[in-house]
Design a protein around this motif. Sequence first.
Motif, PDB file in Angstrom:
ATOM      1  N   THR A  68     -27.056 -30.626 -23.477  1.00 26.23           N
ATOM      2  CA  THR A  68     -25.914 -30.697 -22.601  1.00 26.23           C
ATOM      3  C   THR A  68     -24.678 -30.356 -23.405  1.00 26.23           C
ATOM      4  OG1 THR A  68     -26.988 -32.472 -21.421  1.00 26.23           O
ATOM      5  CG2 THR A  68     -24.643 -32.192 -21.034  1.00 26.23           C
ATOM      6  N   ASP A  69     -23.921 -29.385 -22.970  1.00 28.09           N
ATOM      7  CA  ASP A  69     -22.707 -28.991 -23.660  1.00 28.09           C
ATOM      8  C   ASP A  69     -21.530 -29.533 -22.875  1.00 28.09           C
ATOM      9  OD1 ASP A  69     -20.662 -27.842 -24.995  1.00 28.09           O
ATOM     10  OD2 ASP A  69     -21.471 -25.801 -24.966  1.00 28.09           O
ATOM     11  N   CYS A  70     -20.790 -30.469 -23.479  1.00 22.72           N
ATOM     12  CA  CYS A  70     -19.714 -31.122 -22.757  1.00 22.72           C
ATOM     13  C   CYS A  70     -18.420 -30.319 -22.776  1.00 22.72           C
ATOM     14  CB  CYS A  70     -19.443 -32.506 -23.366  1.00 22.72           C
ATOM     15  SG  CYS A  70     -20.799 -33.633 -23.086  1.00 22.72           S
ATOM     16  N   SER A  71     -18.310 -29.300 -23.627  1.00 22.04           N
ATOM     17  CA  SER A  71     -17.045 -28.607 -23.732  1.00 22.04           C
ATOM     18  C   SER A  71     -17.096 -27.172 -23.238  1.00 22.04           C
ATOM     19  CB  SER A  71     -16.561 -28.634 -25.178  1.00 22.04           C
ATOM     20  OG  SER A  71     -17.513 -28.012 -26.010  1.00 22.04           O
ATOM     21  N   LYS A  72     -18.170 -26.463 -23.457  1.00 22.41           N
ATOM     22  CA  LYS A  72     -18.271 -25.051 -23.097  1.00 22.41           C
ATOM     23  C   LYS A  72     -19.601 -24.793 -22.403  1.00 22.41           C
ATOM     24  CE  LYS A  72     -14.635 -24.090 -25.672  1.00 22.41           C
ATOM     25  NZ  LYS A  72     -13.368 -24.080 -25.114  1.00 22.41           N
ATOM     26  N   ALA A  73     -19.656 -23.721 -21.644  1.00 22.87           N
ATOM     27  CA  ALA A  73     -20.914 -23.345 -21.010  1.00 22.87           C
ATOM     28  C   ALA A  73     -21.792 -22.637 -22.024  1.00 22.87           C
ATOM     29  CB  ALA A  73     -20.627 -22.427 -19.829  1.00 22.87           C
ATOM     30  N   GLU A  74     -23.092 -22.858 -21.916  1.00 27.38           N
ATOM     31  CA  GLU A  74     -24.021 -22.197 -22.823  1.00 27.38           C
ATOM     32  C   GLU A  74     -24.579 -20.952 -22.163  1.00 27.38           C
ATOM     33  OE1 GLU A  74     -27.128 -24.678 -24.230  1.00 27.38           O
ATOM     34  OE2 GLU A  74     -25.758 -26.158 -25.012  1.00 27.38           O
ATOM     35  N   VAL A  75     -24.799 -19.936 -22.971  1.00 26.90           N
ATOM     36  CA  VAL A  75     -25.391 -18.706 -22.484  1.00 26.90           C
ATOM     37  C   VAL A  75     -26.649 -18.454 -23.290  1.00 26.90           C
ATOM     38  CG1 VAL A  75     -25.023 -16.255 -22.139  1.00 26.90           C
ATOM     39  CG2 VAL A  75     -23.094 -17.832 -21.941  1.00 26.90           C
ATOM     40  N   ASN A  76     -27.816 -18.457 -22.639  1.00 27.64           N
ATOM     41  CA  ASN A  76     -29.106 -18.228 -23.287  1.00 27.64           C
ATOM     42  C   ASN A  76     -29.337 -19.148 -24.491  1.00 27.64           C
ATOM     43  OD1 ASN A  76     -29.723 -16.189 -21.466  1.00 27.64           O
ATOM     44  ND2 ASN A  76     -28.714 -14.637 -22.715  1.00 27.64           N
ATOM     45  N   GLY A  77     -28.946 -20.406 -24.400  1.00 26.41           N
ATOM     46  CA  GLY A  77     -29.204 -21.383 -25.446  1.00 26.41           C
ATOM     47  C   GLY A  77     -28.274 -21.304 -26.640  1.00 26.41           C
ATOM     48  N   VAL A 122     -19.680 -27.277 -29.191  1.00 26.91           N
ATOM     49  CA  VAL A 122     -20.691 -28.130 -29.788  1.00 26.91           C
ATOM     50  C   VAL A 122     -21.751 -28.455 -28.751  1.00 26.91           C
ATOM     51  CG1 VAL A 122     -21.086 -30.384 -30.838  1.00 26.91           C
ATOM     52  CG2 VAL A 122     -19.002 -29.131 -31.362  1.00 26.91           C
ATOM     53  N   LYS A 123     -23.006 -28.401 -29.145  1.00 24.56           N
ATOM     54  CA  LYS A 123     -24.091 -28.797 -28.237  1.00 24.56           C
ATOM     55  C   LYS A 123     -24.233 -30.306 -28.282  1.00 24.56           C
ATOM     56  CE  LYS A 123     -27.004 -24.710 -28.564  1.00 24.56           C
ATOM     57  NZ  LYS A 123     -28.354 -24.224 -28.901  1.00 24.56           N
ATOM     58  N   TYR A 124     -24.390 -30.904 -27.112  1.00 26.00           N
ATOM     59  CA  TYR A 124     -24.600 -32.342 -26.997  1.00 26.00           C
ATOM     60  C   TYR A 124     -26.006 -32.586 -26.473  1.00 26.00           C
ATOM     61  CZ  TYR A 124     -19.698 -33.250 -27.850  1.00 26.00           C
ATOM     62  OH  TYR A 124     -18.476 -33.324 -28.436  1.00 26.00           O
ATOM     63  N   TYR A 125     -26.702 -33.538 -27.093  1.00 25.71           N
ATOM     64  CA  TYR A 125     -28.061 -33.888 -26.697  1.00 25.71           C
ATOM     65  C   TYR A 125     -28.104 -35.345 -26.292  1.00 25.71           C
ATOM     66  CZ  TYR A 125     -29.322 -29.563 -29.058  1.00 25.71           C
ATOM     67  OH  TYR A 125     -29.418 -28.247 -29.432  1.00 25.71           O
ATOM     68  N   SER A 126     -28.834 -35.634 -25.250  1.00 27.99           N
ATOM     69  CA  SER A 126     -29.013 -37.028 -24.844  1.00 27.99           C
ATOM     70  C   SER A 126     -30.052 -37.672 -25.769  1.00 27.99           C
ATOM     71  CB  SER A 126     -29.480 -37.121 -23.393  1.00 27.99           C
ATOM     72  OG  SER A 126     -30.818 -36.692 -23.281  1.00 27.99           O
ATOM     73  N   LEU A 127     -30.092 -38.978 -25.775  1.00 28.42           N
ATOM     74  CA  LEU A 127     -31.068 -39.706 -26.572  1.00 28.42           C
ATOM     75  C   LEU A 127     -32.481 -39.360 -26.120  1.00 28.42           C
ATOM     76  CD1 LEU A 127     -31.289 -41.708 -28.871  1.00 28.42           C
ATOM     77  CD2 LEU A 127     -31.123 -43.557 -27.220  1.00 28.42           C
ATOM     78  N   GLU A 128     -32.646 -39.145 -24.840  1.00 30.40           N
ATOM     79  CA  GLU A 128     -33.960 -38.772 -24.300  1.00 30.40           C
ATOM     80  C   GLU A 128     -34.384 -37.397 -24.825  1.00 30.40           C
ATOM     81  OE1 GLU A 128     -36.037 -40.745 -22.577  1.00 30.40           O
ATOM     82  OE2 GLU A 128     -34.523 -42.284 -22.887  1.00 30.40           O
TER      83      GLU A 128
END
Length: 160
Positions: free
Chosen positions: A17-26, A33-39
């Motif tokens: 989950t990217d909280c600041s920018k949209a991701e394009v093709n990963g 910055v890429k954000y990851y959940s604990l799950e």
Amino acid sequence: MGEEVTEKPVSADSGPTDCSKAEVNGEKADGGVKYYSLEDVKEHNLSNDTWLIIHDKVYDITSFLEEHPGGEEVLLEQAGADATESFEDVGHSKDAREMLESYYVGELHMSDRKQETTKDNQDTKSEESSSSWTLWLIPAVVAAIVGVMYRCYFFEHKSS
């Protein structure tokens, strides 16, 4: 003040989950910055796919497992979880901390971070400093008492 702020919920199957920018093709768009959940991180707990969380940063250490001086078992025990306490308990060198940055993949999502207050940290530090002086004061007092008793004993026996 009258605005309502809503966050997009993070689900375990949604991927990074990217909280600041949209991701394009990963890939990170515009240096976000890429954000990851604990799950998300919990899913990476295998020897061929190993992620760790250290100080709310997510690291993919899969390629480092065989190189780790403490053995790969130590890392696999913490795989897919927060390894901050274990990492700090060992007392890693500055070089190890710099090497860790090369395995950085993103940040732990804000909603999954542990809430630590600075007051608790200050209380712990004051307890540590107060207990450290007792570690040398008590033996010093005991040694002084034993010394005085020793001198008194020998002076008493010399005079008789």
